[in-house]
Scaffold this motif. Structure first.
Motif, mmCIF file in Angstrom:
data_model
loop_
_atom_site.group_PDB
_atom_site.id
_atom_site.type_symbol
_atom_site.label_atom_id
_atom_site.label_comp_id
_atom_site.label_asym_id
_atom_site.label_seq_id
_atom_site.Cartn_x
_atom_site.Cartn_y
_atom_site.Cartn_z
ATOM 1 N N LEU A 33 15.714 1.365 21.746
ATOM 2 C CA LEU A 33 16.099 0.498 20.619
ATOM 3 C C LEU A 33 16.988 1.271 19.651
ATOM 4 O O LEU A 33 16.761 2.464 19.433
ATOM 5 C CB LEU A 33 14.850 0.011 19.874
ATOM 6 N N PRO A 34 18.010 0.598 19.050
ATOM 7 C CA PRO A 34 18.839 1.292 18.069
ATOM 8 C C PRO A 34 18.005 1.687 16.855
ATOM 9 O O PRO A 34 17.115 0.942 16.437
ATOM 10 C CB PRO A 34 19.895 0.254 17.699
ATOM 11 N N THR A 54 17.250 -0.321 12.879
ATOM 12 C CA THR A 54 17.741 -1.674 13.133
ATOM 13 C C THR A 54 17.650 -2.496 11.843
ATOM 14 O O THR A 54 16.564 -2.604 11.266
ATOM 15 C CB THR A 54 16.866 -2.345 14.208
ATOM 16 N N PRO A 55 18.784 -3.060 11.353
ATOM 17 C CA PRO A 55 18.677 -3.871 10.149
ATOM 18 C C PRO A 55 17.870 -5.130 10.441
ATOM 19 O O PRO A 55 18.015 -5.712 11.505
ATOM 20 C CB PRO A 55 20.136 -4.213 9.814
ATOM 21 N N ARG A 56 17.014 -5.482 9.537
ATOM 22 C CA ARG A 56 16.153 -6.643 9.755
ATOM 23 C C ARG A 56 16.942 -7.915 9.480
ATOM 24 O O ARG A 56 17.833 -7.946 8.641
ATOM 25 C CB ARG A 56 14.922 -6.570 8.859
ATOM 26 N N HIS A 57 16.589 -8.959 10.183
ATOM 27 C CA HIS A 57 17.215 -10.248 9.964
ATOM 28 C C HIS A 57 16.829 -10.737 8.566
ATOM 29 O O HIS A 57 15.674 -10.570 8.161
ATOM 30 C CB HIS A 57 16.731 -11.229 11.032
ATOM 31 N N PRO A 58 17.790 -11.343 7.822
ATOM 32 C CA PRO A 58 17.470 -11.797 6.466
ATOM 33 C C PRO A 58 16.262 -12.741 6.436
ATOM 34 O O PRO A 58 15.496 -12.741 5.471
ATOM 35 C CB PRO A 58 18.733 -12.539 6.020
ATOM 36 N N ALA A 59 16.083 -13.492 7.491
ATOM 37 C CA ALA A 59 14.963 -14.444 7.505
ATOM 38 C C ALA A 59 13.615 -13.729 7.517
ATOM 39 O O ALA A 59 12.604 -14.295 7.115
ATOM 40 C CB ALA A 59 15.071 -15.315 8.756
ATOM 41 N N ASP A 60 13.590 -12.467 7.974
ATOM 42 C CA ASP A 60 12.331 -11.714 8.044
ATOM 43 C C ASP A 60 12.018 -10.972 6.751
ATOM 44 O O ASP A 60 10.925 -10.466 6.573
ATOM 45 C CB ASP A 60 12.390 -10.677 9.185
ATOM 46 N N LEU A 86 10.137 -5.476 17.771
ATOM 47 C CA LEU A 86 11.340 -4.705 17.422
ATOM 48 C C LEU A 86 12.538 -5.141 18.257
ATOM 49 O O LEU A 86 13.664 -5.182 17.764
ATOM 50 C CB LEU A 86 11.081 -3.204 17.608
ATOM 51 N N GLU A 87 12.297 -5.466 19.523
ATOM 52 C CA GLU A 87 13.407 -5.918 20.382
ATOM 53 C C GLU A 87 13.944 -7.260 19.906
ATOM 54 O O GLU A 87 15.154 -7.491 19.920
ATOM 55 C CB GLU A 87 12.932 -6.012 21.841
ATOM 56 N N ASP A 131 13.792 -8.326 16.779
ATOM 57 C CA ASP A 131 14.503 -7.971 15.535
ATOM 58 C C ASP A 131 15.892 -7.410 15.839
ATOM 59 O O ASP A 131 16.878 -7.788 15.221
ATOM 60 C CB ASP A 131 13.722 -6.908 14.758
ATOM 61 N N ALA A 132 15.944 -6.480 16.823
ATOM 62 C CA ALA A 132 17.220 -5.834 17.173
ATOM 63 C C ALA A 132 18.205 -6.867 17.714
ATOM 64 O O ALA A 132 19.394 -6.842 17.388
ATOM 65 C CB ALA A 132 16.986 -4.735 18.198
ATOM 66 N N ARG A 164 18.245 -10.141 17.062
ATOM 67 C CA ARG A 164 18.692 -11.010 15.964
ATOM 68 C C ARG A 164 19.702 -10.287 15.085
ATOM 69 O O ARG A 164 20.720 -10.834 14.687
ATOM 70 C CB ARG A 164 17.502 -11.439 15.108
ATOM 71 N N ALA A 165 19.398 -8.994 14.785
ATOM 72 C CA ALA A 165 20.271 -8.208 13.904
ATOM 73 C C ALA A 165 21.650 -8.019 14.538
ATOM 74 O O ALA A 165 22.672 -8.123 13.857
ATOM 75 C CB ALA A 165 19.643 -6.854 13.630
ATOM 76 N N VAL A 212 23.603 -11.136 14.094
ATOM 77 C CA VAL A 212 24.072 -11.278 12.711
ATOM 78 C C VAL A 212 25.305 -10.406 12.492
ATOM 79 O O VAL A 212 26.317 -10.853 11.951
ATOM 80 C CB VAL A 212 22.960 -10.892 11.708
ATOM 81 N N LEU A 213 25.237 -9.124 12.976
ATOM 82 C CA LEU A 213 26.354 -8.195 12.776
ATOM 83 C C LEU A 213 27.610 -8.686 13.502
ATOM 84 O O LEU A 213 28.716 -8.610 12.990
ATOM 85 C CB LEU A 213 25.979 -6.797 13.277
#
Lengths: 50, 256
Positions: free
Chosen positions: A39-40, A43-49, B233-234, B236-237, B239-240, B243-244
């Motif tokens: 995983l990176p 990781t920036p969290r989604h605004p919805a979270d 986390l996966e 989240d990653a 979705r993020a 978004v990016l």
């Protein structure tokens, strides 16, 4: 087969069962750790979270 | 970061539990082969009888594991807390493992002792039903990816399946079976039961198997938690990154 032979087979089966399950746990944990590492970072969290 | 000391403490506890379980298992082997020798000269005693020292503790751990499934499933249906579901799932897996060992070691003893691998008597048949029930429980869990749905369905099976445990245990009293009843202390009047060395070997193996169950369960629950965390986390990653990507395509080019 002698009683000793049957006993060895039974003990071997118990040992293989216990060792096999332990091995499966180690493999599952290792795979999850690898997925976690892939995983990176940060990781920036989604605004919805948030 | 605050969770670090607690994580390392739980890892240390897990290691101590593992060392204790394996240490006692080794000790039980020594007792089984060098101390429990009272029945060596009786017909049916000797090496073959030693299968009993792993067969009965395996059955005990299976009962214990399915009792944990039963209690955790009730708690999960009442609270819908994921930790109960993880506990029930892990315990069912270990229960199936130890019931498999019971169903393997029993016939290995029965073939030379009874002259047959299998008898459709009450103890053996109810144990097979128990094994199939919880195998179905694990299969059910793999059918759906929705943890809440599979957890609820599995909890119902886990509770209903436990009703077979008292049937397995009391089957030797309720029906006429070939299967011997549980171990009893030595009776000098008819040379039956276990002597002091045999009792020592038996209870050491029983405690060793119980610790092994606790160790396996703690590891299995830890893996379940880790799997949940990695899945989260996966997601989240994923979705993020979406978004990016969207933001990058929407940024206007400078000077236009």
């Amino acid at each position: 087969m002698s009683g000793f032979g049957w006993m060895l087979v039974a003990f071997g089966c118990v040992g293989a069962g216990i060792a096999g399950y332990l091995f499966s746990l180690v493999v599952r944990e290792r795979r999850l750790e690898n997925r976690l590492k892939a995983l990176p970072l940060n990781t920036p969290r989604h605004p919805a979270d948030s | 970061m605050a969770a670090q000391p607690s994580t390392s403490r739980s890892s240390r506890n897990l290691r101590v539990l593992g060392v204790a379980a394996w240490g006692l298992l080794g000790l039980s082997l020594i007792f089984i082969f060098f101390v429990a020798r009272e029945a060596d000269d009786y017909p049916g005693g000797g090496p073959l009888q030693r299968i009993f020292y792993f067969h009965v503790p395996s059955a005990w751990v299976a009962y214990l594991a399915f009792a944990v499934v039963f209690i955790s499933s009730i708690a999960y249906l009442r609270t819908a807390e994921r930790r109960w579901d993880l506990l029930a799932h892990g315990s069912a897996e270990i229960g199936v493992l130890f019931t498999s060992l019971v169903l393997i070691t029993g016939p290995i003893w029965a073939r030379p002792a009874w002259g047959t691998w299998w008898q459709w008597d009450a103890r053996l048949t109810s144990t097979l039903i128990l094994w199939l029930t919880y195998l179905g429980y694990l299969f059910l869990r793999s059918l759906t990816r929705d943890p809440a749905r599979s957890g609820r369905l599995a909890a119902v099976v886990g509770i209903v399946g436990f009703l077979d445990v008292p049937i397995v245990h009391f089957s030797v009293r309720w029906w006429r079976t070939l299967h011997p009843s549980g171990p009893t202390p030595a009776d000098p009047t008819n040379s039956s039961g276990l002597g002091a060395g045999e009792l020592l070997a038996f209870f050491t193996a029983l405690i060793a198997f119980t610790l092994l169950f606790a160790w396996f369960l703690a590891m299995r629950v830890r893996i379940g938690r880790l799997a949940d965390e990695v899945d989260r986390l996966e997601i989240d990653a994923g979705r993020a990154s979406r978004v990016l990507t969207t933001e990058a395509t929407e940024v206007p080019v400078a000077g236009t």
